[in-house]
Design a protein around this motif. Structure first.
Motif, short mmCIF file in Angstrom:
data_model
loop_
_atom_site.label_atom_id
_atom_site.label_comp_id
_atom_site.label_asym_id
_atom_site.label_seq_id
_atom_site.Cartn_x
_atom_site.Cartn_y
_atom_site.Cartn_z
N ALA A 502 -40.69 1.46 -20.16
CA ALA A 502 -39.70 0.74 -20.96
C ALA A 502 -38.40 1.52 -20.99
N GLN A 503 -38.52 2.84 -21.09
CA GLN A 503 -37.35 3.72 -21.08
C GLN A 503 -36.64 3.66 -19.72
N SER A 506 -34.93 0.35 -19.04
CA SER A 506 -33.75 0.21 -19.90
C SER A 506 -32.58 1.08 -19.44
N THR A 507 -32.87 2.31 -18.99
CA THR A 507 -31.78 3.26 -18.70
C THR A 507 -31.44 3.38 -17.22
N ARG A 511 -30.08 -1.61 -16.65
CA ARG A 511 -29.25 -1.10 -17.74
C ARG A 511 -28.42 -2.18 -18.42
N TYR A 513 -29.34 -5.15 -19.19
CA TYR A 513 -30.13 -6.12 -19.95
C TYR A 513 -30.87 -5.44 -21.10
N ASN A 514 -31.10 -6.21 -22.14
CA ASN A 514 -31.81 -5.69 -23.31
C ASN A 514 -33.31 -5.63 -23.03
N VAL A 515 -33.88 -4.42 -23.07
CA VAL A 515 -35.30 -4.20 -22.80
C VAL A 515 -35.98 -3.76 -24.09
N SER A 516 -37.17 -4.30 -24.36
CA SER A 516 -37.92 -3.86 -25.53
C SER A 516 -39.37 -3.61 -25.15
N THR A 530 -40.29 -8.04 -32.54
CA THR A 530 -40.06 -7.97 -31.09
C THR A 530 -40.27 -9.34 -30.44
N ILE A 539 -33.89 -10.43 -26.43
CA ILE A 539 -34.53 -9.48 -25.52
C ILE A 539 -34.77 -10.19 -24.19
#
Length: 693
Positions: A502-503, A506-507, A511, A513-516, A530, A539
C-alpha cells in the motif's frame, strides 16, 4: 460386535509393544477399531516370482542367498553392502544407517526380497527393498498391503500389528448393513471385507471388499442426512399453512418492492423466490440452500424472503426475519442495502453486531423482543443468549460455510418453527449437495443480471508486473477503480504484503491517485470509513487482504490484481475475482504469480483462466483439496471419511442415498426386523459421532 466397539488398546495385541503405542497414536491409532480402520494406501502383488535379471521390467520378488558383505565409506557415513544372488544373477543391497544389520546377516543366509533395483557402477543394486525370512507367515506369494506410516513404524511392522488384530478380533465383527442390502448390492460381510481389504486373497476380492466398505460408509453418511431431514419435517408438521402460492404469485410486500426496483428480476431470481414462497407457505418448515455465482443477485432474493416472513398471512401474526453474515463488513453492507430498499415499503430495519455499545444494544434488544423491529441484520451476535425475538419466522445465513453446525442448530431455537434459508456465494459441488446439505432443498440462480460482462482474466509473471501496473493506470485514467490483493497483512520474507505494498503503490507506482489499505486488524469503524470512501470514489486504489473476498460491491471497480495468486485457494480466487464486473463496464482480473510455482498452483491458475462458472470451479476445488474433509465447520470439526471418496464414488453415493431414503420413508423408526441392525448401529456405535451433522 460392531467394529467401532472394539475399544481395547492396541497393545492388547502381543505384537504391539508399549513403545509403539505413542508412535501409532501419531497415526490416530489408539484402539483395535482404529487399527482395523487403518486401510492400506496401496497393495503389492508378490504372488509371481520376478528374478534379479528381470529388474528392469518390474519390482524384483525372489529368493536370494547371501554370498558376501562389506563396509564402504568411513566413520558415521559407513554403508553396509550385502551381496546376494538368485538363480539368474547377482546383486548388492545397500543398508544406510543400519549398522546392526551386519550382525543379523551372515553368508549363506537365505531370504525373500522385494523391491526396486537399478544398475549402478556396473552392478545391480537396491537401497529400497523389503526382506523377509522364508516361512509360512511370509508375505511372499501373496498380495500385500502398503500402509500410511509414521516415524518408527515400518510397513512389515504395521502388517504384523493388523494381522494380529484380524486373527484375534475379525471373526467377532458383525454386519452393519441389512441383509437385503448386502444381497442386493452383492457385498461382502463386514468381517470378510475387513480381512480382504487388508490381506486380499485376490484382486477381485479386494475390489469387492473396497466396494462393500465404501458403500457402508456412504450409506451411514446418508442415514445421518436423511434422519436430520425427517426429524425437521416431524418438528414442523404443525406449522400453520398460509395462503397457497402458485406460479409467480408474489406477496403484496414483494410486489411493492419489485415495483420500486430500477431493474427487472432475472428468471433465476423469480424461480428462487417462487420456490421459497412455496416452502414458507407449507406446513413443513423450510430448509433451503440458495446458491448462485458471484453477483447473481442472491441478497435481493433473501430480502424478498424476509418480506414474506414479515408479512402476516391468513390467521398469522406479523413475523420477523434475521439475516446473518460472517463479518461485520458484509453485515453492514447488507443492512445498508436493506434500509435503502425495504424501509420505503414500510419495513423496520436494525443492525446488530457484537461491537454495538451497551446502551444502544439494550434499546435494540428491547424493540426486537417487543416486535418493533421487522428485519434485523448482523453477525453471529444475532443469536446470542440475550437476544429474544417476538416472532422469528425466518433465519437467513449468508456465506453458510463460515458458520459452524452448532451455530446453525442454535439459530433455529430462536423461533418456533422458523424457516431457514442458507446462501452460498461459493457454489456447492454436487458431492456436498448430496451429503452435507442432503437434507435441504436447493435453489440455484444460474443467470446473471442483464448488462454484466464476462470478466477477462490474465495470468502474469511477477517479473512482468510493470505491464499490469500500466494497464491498471489506463483504467484509472478512465475514471475506474482497482483492487490490489495480497496474501498477508505483513510479511517478514520476500512475499509482498498489504501494508508495505500500500505504501509502495501510494509513493512510487500510483503517486497521482489516492491509495488506501484495508485488512482484518483494522477496527470496524476504520474498515467502514475506508469502504465508504472507496464506494464514493474518493479512494481510487484499495490495497487489501482477502477481507474483501465476500460481499464488497463497488460497480466502478474494474480491475482486480491478486499478487502471489498461487497462494490462494480456488474458492478465494473466484470470490476475489467476483468483486469486479459488478457494473456495466468491462472488468479485468490479473493473477500475478511467482517463479516458484508448484504443480498444484499451476493447476489452480489454469482452472481460473479457463473457467468463469463457479460451479465448475467448486468441483475442481474439491478435487484438488481431496475428499477426506468434506463437511463440517470451522468451529465444530470436520466429517472425516475413511475409505470413501465422494467424488470418485459418486455413483455409489447416489445408490446409497436412494436405498437410505427408501428405507427411512417406509420405516422411519426402523422397527422392521431387517432394519433393526441400522437402529442398533445408531444406538450402540454411531458413525461420524464426532460431528453434529
Amino acid at each position: 460386535m460392531f467394529i467401532r466397539l472394539l475399544c481395547e488398546s492396541v497393545n492388547s495385541i502381543g505384537a504391539v509393544k508399549s513403545s509403539f503405542v505413542p508412535k501409532l497414536a501419531k497415526l490416530k491409532i489408539n484402539t483395535i477399531a482404529d487399527l482395523l480402520h487403518h486401510y492400506p494406501r496401496d497393495w503389492q502383488d508378490r504372488r509371481n516370482k520376478i528374478l534379479l535379471k528381470d529388474y528392469l521390467s518390474a519390482k524384483v520378488c525372489t529368493e536370494v542367498t547371501v554370498f558376501a558383505k562389506e563396509w564402504i565409506g568411513y566413520g558415521k557415513k559407513k554403508i553396509l553392502k550385502v551381496y546376494v544372488e538368485d538363480e539368474s544373477a547377482q546383486a548388492s543391497l545397500l543398508f544406510y544407517n543400519q549398522p546392526w544389520m551386519a550382525k543379523q546377516i551372515s553368508e549363506d543366509m537365505k531370504f525373500m526380497i522385494f523391491g526396486k533395483f537399478f544398475c549402478k557402477y556396473g552392478e545391480i543394486q537396491s537401497s529400497s527393498f523389503e526382506m523377509e525370512t522364508i516361512s509360512p507367515e511370509s508375505g511372499f506369494g501373496k498380495i500385500m498391503p502398503v500402509y500410511p506410516l509414521t516415524s518408527g513404524i515400518k510397513n512389515p511392522m504395521m502388517c504384523r500389528f493388523i494381522s494380529g488384530a484380524i486373527k484375534k478380533y475379525a471373526d467377532s465383527i458383525e454386519d452393519e448393513l441389512p441383509l437385503e442390502i448386502i444381497e442386493k448390492e452383492k457385498l461382502l460381510s463386514k468381517k470378510d471385507a475387513i480381512k480382504e481389504i487388508h490381506f486380499p486373497s485376490s484382486f477381485d476380492l479386494l475390489e469387492k471388499a473396497r466396494k462393500s466398505l465404501i458403500y457402508e460408509e456412504l450409506f451411514y453418511l446418508e442415514v445421518m442426512v436423511a434422519k436430520r431431514a425427517l426429524e425437521r419435517k416431524r418438528k414442523n408438521v404443525n406449522k400453520p399453512i398460509t395462503c397457497k402460492n402458485e406460479g409467480l404469485n408474489f406477496s403484496a410486500l414483494q410486489q411493492r418492492l419489485m415495483e420500486r426496483l430500477p431493474f427487472k428480476l432475472t428468471e433465476g431470481q423469480k424461480t428462487a423466490i417462487t420456490e421459497i414462497n412455496r416452502d414458507m407457505d407449507a406446513n413443513i418448515g423450510m430448509a433451503r440452500l440458495l446458491q448462485g455465482d458471484v453477483g447473481s443477485g442472491k441478497t435481493l432474493v433473501s430480502f424478498m424472503a424476509a418480506l414474506k416472513a414479515v408479512e402476516p398471512g391468513e390467521g398469522s401474526k406479523r413475523g420477523q426475519a434475521a439475516i446473518m453474515a460472517p463479518t461485520e463488513l458484509l453485515a453492514r453492507q447488507h443492512a445498508e442495502n436493506a434500509g435503502r430498499l425495504l424501509e420505503p415499503v414500510g419495513i423496520r430495519i436494525a443492525f446488530l453486531t457484537g461491537n454495538i455499545k451497551t446502551a444502544g444494544r439494550r434499546e435494540l434488544l428491547k424493540n426486537l423482543a417487543q416486535g418493533n423491529i421487522d428485519i434485523v441484520v448482523g453477525t453471529h451476535a444475532l443469536f446470542s443468549k440475550d437476544v429474544i425475538y417476538k416472532n422469528l419466522k425466518l433465519a437467513v445465513i449468508d456465506e453458510q460455510h463460515r458458520f459452524g453446525v452448532t451455530q446453525r442448530s442454535f439459530i433455529m431455537t430462536k423461533g418456533e418453527s422458523a424457516d431457514l434459508l442458507m446462501m452460498s456465494a461459493t457454489p456447492i459441488p454436487r458431492t456436498l449437495a448430496l451429503t452435507v446439505f442432503g437434507d435441504m432443498d436447493v435453489s440455484v440462480i444460474k443467470d446473471m443480471p442483464p448488462g454484466r460482462k464476462k470478466i477477462i482474466t490474465h495470468l502474469a509473471r511477477e517479473a512482468n508486473e510493470k505491464k499490469v501496473y500500466d494497464f491498471v493506470r489506463g483504467q484509472l485514467e478512465k475514471g475506474r477503480q482497482a483492487y490490489f490483493v495480497y496474501p498477508f497483512i505483513e510479511s517478514e520474507d520476500e512475499i509482498k504484503d498489504a501494508v508495505s505494498m500500500a505504501q509502495r503503490l501510494s509513493t512510487e507506482i500510483f503517486r497521482e491517485y489516492n491509495v488506501s489499505l484495508i485488512h482484518s486488524k483494522l477496527t470496524e469503524n476504520e474498515k467502514k470509513e475506508t469502504m465508504d470512501n472507496f464506494r464514493s470514489g474518493e479512494i481510487k486504489i484499495l490495497a487489501a487482504t482477502s477481507v474483501v473476498e465476500v460481499g464488497v460491491d463497488v460497480p466502478n471497480a474494474t480491475c482486480m490484481v491478486i499478487e502471489h495468486a498461487q497462494r490462494f485457494g480456488l474458492s478465494a480466487l473466484h470470490q476475489l475475482r467476483g468483486r469486479v464486473g459488478r457494473g456495466s463496464e468491462q472488468s479485468y482480473c490479473f493473477l500475478v504469480y511467482s517463479d516458484e510455482l508448484t504443480d498444484e498452483g499451476k493447476t489452480r491458475l489454469k482452472v481460473m483462466l479457463e473457467n468463469t462458472d463457479g460451479f465448475i470451479i467448486a468441483e475442481e476445488d474439491l478435487k484438488l483439496r481431496g475428499p477426506g474433509q468434506i463437511a463440517g465447520t470451522e468451529q465444530s470439526g470436520y466429517l472425516v471419511l475413511g475409505i470413501a471418496n465422494p467424488i470418485r464414488d459418486m455413483d455409489t453415493l447416489e445408490k446409497a442415498r436412494s436405498d437410505v431414503f427408501s428405507i427411512l420413508e417406509n420405516d422411519p423408526d426402523l422397527l422392521l426386523e431387517n432394519h433393526r441392525v441400522i437402529a442398533r448401529v445408531l444406538e450402540e456405535s454411531p458413525p461420524f459421532s464426532n460431528v453434529d451433522l
